[in-house]
Structures are given as structure tokens and as C-alpha cells.
Design an enzyme around this catalytic site. Structure first.
Site, PDB file in Angstrom:
ATOM      1  N   ASP A  75       0.436   2.255   6.068  1.00 53.43           N
ATOM      2  CA  ASP A  75       1.073   2.910   4.916  1.00 53.43           C
ATOM      3  C   ASP A  75       1.050   4.410   5.129  1.00 53.43           C
ATOM      4  O   ASP A  75       0.115   4.946   5.745  1.00 53.43           O
ATOM      5  CB  ASP A  75       0.341   2.565   3.613  1.00 53.43           C
TER       6      ASP A  75
ATOM      7  N   ASP B  15       7.577  -1.788   1.891  1.00 54.11           N
ATOM      8  CA  ASP B  15       7.261  -1.886   0.463  1.00 54.11           C
ATOM      9  C   ASP B  15       8.387  -1.307  -0.385  1.00 54.11           C
ATOM     10  O   ASP B  15       8.734  -1.847  -1.438  1.00 54.11           O
ATOM     11  CB  ASP B  15       5.969  -1.122   0.143  1.00 54.11           C
TER      12      ASP B  15
END
Length: 197
Positions: free
Chosen positions: A141, A175
Site C-alpha cells: 500500500d 483498492d
């Protein structure tokens, strides 16, 4: 179907190129401030939402296997929707969900066997001594949007007077694709799922 595949390929390329770049150029926890409200911040997690974990190693394996079954279901949903001439907006949304899910599955399945994790350095792609095993990779991430940070007003119950950051989640392109698709399905619900007489 060609347009759906094109969307999936483009999202996957952007997702994986950005993750590989971050992993091979950033120290874990390194942060680059682009704007006050947008930063590149490198972290990893075992793949659940907001970095949650359960069940240790067996929980991680269960999660990865569940994702593989889920992606098969999403793939069938996409194929079936194309065959039934579903609205384009639904096809786009399903394609984004498929691409996002696949992007994070690639991390979970393969990253543990192709990357190392040095303590004071950047990772090496196709490392001689990778950090994990097949199905035990960590999801990369890097997108962080701390739009506002400060202490909440004292009069708020439970959280009053405590520090708070909006928006505190750190996420990736995969995401973003899934969240965008969910937003499309909520906002354009009637177009995506028209009622037939």
C-alpha cells in the site's frame, strides 16, 4: 468483452508497476509528501481491510484461498454479464472489481517468493532469499490522503479530545479500483441493474 479485458489489463499494469516501484525504491515506512493532503507512504499488510489480521499463518492462507475462489466468481459474473448484454456501466464496474481483486491476489500469492525484505534497505525483485512462501505474500500500500488532522472537540462522546486524521487509510491502485466500482454501483444503481417489464 474486449473493453472489459482492456480495463482489467490497464488497472493491473498501473497497480503492479506502482507496487513494484515502491517496493524496490522505498524503505519500509518511507514517506514522500506530494501535497499536505496527499502522500506516498510505503507500508505492507497481510491483505485484509485496514491491515486487520486473524488466525496467524493459517488465517492468511484461508484469506488467500478465499480470494482465489472470489475472483473466479467475479470472473464468471463478468462473463455472464457480457453474454447477457448487461449495461456498459455494470460491465465497467465488474471489470474494476475484478482488476482490483486480482491486483491484491498477485501480491498475496507471489510477492512472498519474489521479493526480499531487508531491514535497512529497499527490496529486491526476484531475490535469492525471498521473505516468505507461495500464498503468504504481503499486499503493498502507498496512497495516503491525510486531508485533516487534529484533536476532536471535547464535547464529542467517546472520541472527544482525541487526535483524529481524516482520511487515515493507506491503500493502493487495486483498492481504488474496487472502491470506485462500488461507488459506481451505488450511484448508478438503476442504470446498472435496470428493471425489466
Amino acid at each position: 468483452m474486449k473493453k472489459a479485458i482492456a480495463i482489467i489489463v490497464v488497472i493491473l499494469l498501473i497497480d503492479q508497476i506502482s507496487k513494484i516501484y515502491i517496493k524496490t525504491n522505498f524503505f519500509y515506512g518511507e514517506e514522500v509528501v506530494v501535497f499536505d493532503w496527499f502522500r506516498i507512504y510505503f507500508i505492507e499488510n497481510n491483505g485484509m481491510a485496514w491491515g486487520a489480521e486473524f488466525g496467524g499463518k493459517s488465517g492468511k492462507l484461508f484469506l488467500t484461498i478465499f480470494r482465489l475462489f472470489a475472483i473466479a466468481g467475479i470472473g464468471y459474473w463478468l462473463y455472464s454479464s457480457v453474454k447477457k448484454n448487461a449495461p456498459n456501466i455494470l460491465i465497467v464496474a465488474i471489470s474494476l472489481i475484478f482488476a482490483g481483486a486480482m491486483g491484491n491476489i498477485i501480491d498475496s500469492v507471489f510477492y512472498g517468493v519474489i521479493f526480499d525484505t531487508p531491514i535497512n534497505g529497499v527490496a529486491t525483485l526476484f531475490a535469492e532469499k525471498p521473505y516468505g512462501e507461495l500464498f503468504y505474500g504481503k499486499v503493498v500500500d502507498m496512497l495516503y490522503f491525510p486531508i485533516w488532522s487534529g484533536d476532536l472537540p471535547e464535547w464529542l462522546p467517546i472520541w472527544g479530545g482525541k487526535p483524529f486524521t481524516f482520511f487515515n487509510a493507506i491503500f493502493n491502485v487495486a483498492d481504488t479500483a474496487i472502491s470506485t466500482a462500488v461507488g459506481i454501483l451505488i450511484v448508478f444503481n438503476k442504470k446498472a441493474f435496470p428493471k425489466h417489464d
